[in-house]
Scaffold this motif. Structure first.
Motif, PDB file in Angstrom:
ATOM      1  N   TYR A   1       0.792  -1.225   0.000  1.00 58.25           N
ATOM      2  CA  TYR A   1       0.000   0.000   0.000  1.00 58.25           C
ATOM      3  C   TYR A   1       0.827   1.280   0.000  1.00 58.25           C
ATOM      4  CZ  TYR A   1      -3.702  -3.224   1.478  1.00 58.25           C
ATOM      5  OH  TYR A   1      -4.594  -4.261   1.558  1.00 58.25           O
TER       6      TYR A   1
ATOM      7  N   ASP B   1      -2.036   4.163  -0.575  1.00 56.70           N
ATOM      8  CA  ASP B   1      -3.431   3.840  -0.855  1.00 56.70           C
ATOM      9  C   ASP B   1      -3.923   2.794   0.156  1.00 56.70           C
ATOM     10  OD1 ASP B   1      -2.119   1.597  -1.880  1.00 56.70           O
ATOM     11  OD2 ASP B   1      -3.277   1.541  -3.742  1.00 56.70           O
TER      12      ASP B   1
ATOM     13  N   TYR C   1      -7.822   6.880   3.212  1.00 59.01           N
ATOM     14  CA  TYR C   1      -8.608   7.532   2.178  1.00 59.01           C
ATOM     15  C   TYR C   1      -8.815   9.001   2.497  1.00 59.01           C
ATOM     16  CZ  TYR C   1     -12.039   8.199  -1.437  1.00 59.01           C
ATOM     17  OH  TYR C   1     -12.684   8.637  -2.551  1.00 59.01           O
TER      18      TYR C   1
ATOM     19  N   TYR D   1      -6.717   8.622  -1.016  1.00 59.64           N
ATOM     20  CA  TYR D   1      -5.364   8.178  -1.314  1.00 59.64           C
ATOM     21  C   TYR D   1      -4.570   9.315  -1.955  1.00 59.64           C
ATOM     22  CZ  TYR D   1      -7.953   3.828  -0.823  1.00 59.64           C
ATOM     23  OH  TYR D   1      -8.767   2.829  -0.359  1.00 59.64           O
TER      24      TYR D   1
ATOM     25  N   ASP E   1      -3.655  13.614  -5.535  1.00 58.75           N
ATOM     26  CA  ASP E   1      -4.450  12.404  -5.401  1.00 58.75           C
ATOM     27  C   ASP E   1      -3.654  11.256  -5.994  1.00 58.75           C
ATOM     28  OD1 ASP E   1      -6.595  13.764  -4.274  1.00 58.75           O
ATOM     29  OD2 ASP E   1      -7.514  14.151  -6.227  1.00 58.75           O
ATOM     30  N   PHE E   2      -3.696  10.103  -5.329  1.00 57.22           N
ATOM     31  CA  PHE E   2      -3.028   8.924  -5.880  1.00 57.22           C
ATOM     32  C   PHE E   2      -3.855   8.475  -7.079  1.00 57.22           C
ATOM     33  CE2 PHE E   2      -1.638   4.441  -5.904  1.00 57.22           C
ATOM     34  CZ  PHE E   2      -0.273   4.654  -5.951  1.00 57.22           C
TER      35      PHE E   2
END
Length: 188
Positions: A49, A68, A73, A75, A116-117
């Motif tokens: 992650y 992530d 959250y 991510y 943002d991922f």
């Protein structure tokens, strides 16, 4: 499979395909870019992650972190600029700042919250945007001029490094040692 199965104890150190792909893209886009300024790859840790990539040049470092993990959250990923020991978590937390700290200092009316991922198909576009902002807000840092970095770090983390717990004495009292102070103080 239950909704909270990710909380069960398991080995999360095995790299996920998503993070392997993200790391590869980051090394190609961000890595190639910062290496042009004399930074060298110091560490590339990819897990299920999380991704952490660090480039160093003398006492300076650039750290890209991504997560992530289900409880993190939304991510995100971020690029931090730092000076000092990038391998010591507690020191690097104080010694580093997000490029957003410099952005807030130079453009206080704009909002910036990191990145943002992205989905796998959007890695390259997102990392190209991050590279552009690293050049825009971190250009002085990349070239070894740390004055703006110091100002942003003081605004973000304060003037003095936090004290570090060393040990407890025989009565159970916690003893502290003041860490070296390596920041130029703000001029009034």
């Amino acid at each position: 499979m239950g909704i909270f199965d990710f909380l069960k104890s398991r080995d999360n150190s095995k790299p996920s395909k998503k993070h392997l792909s993200f790391s590869k893209s980051a090394l190609e886009i961000i890595g190639t870019f910062v290496e042009g300024y004399g930074f060298q790859l110091h560490n590339n840790k990819v897990e299920t992650y999380f991704t952490t990539i660090i480039w160093t040049k003398n006492q300076q470092y650039i750290k890209l972190t991504a997560s992530d993990f289900p409880t993190d959250y939304p991510y995100t990923y971020d690029i931090k600029l730092g000076e000092g020991n990038c391998d010591d978590f507690f020191e690097s937390e104080w010694d580093s700042i997000s490029i957003s700290a410099i952005q807030r200092l130079t453009e206080p009316n704009k909002k910036y919250n990191g990145y943002d991922f992205p989905k796998k198909s959007e890695f390259k576009g997102s990392l190209e945007k991050a590279k552009k902002e690293l050049l825009e807000f971190g250009n002085n840092f990349l070239n070894g001029n740390l004055e703006l970095f110091y100002k942003a770090r003081i605004l973000t983390n304060g003037e003095n490094k936090p004290k570090k717990i060393i040990k407890k004495d025989k009565n159970g009292n916690v003893l502290f040692e003041v860490l070296p102070y390596n920041v130029k103080k703000k001029k009034d």
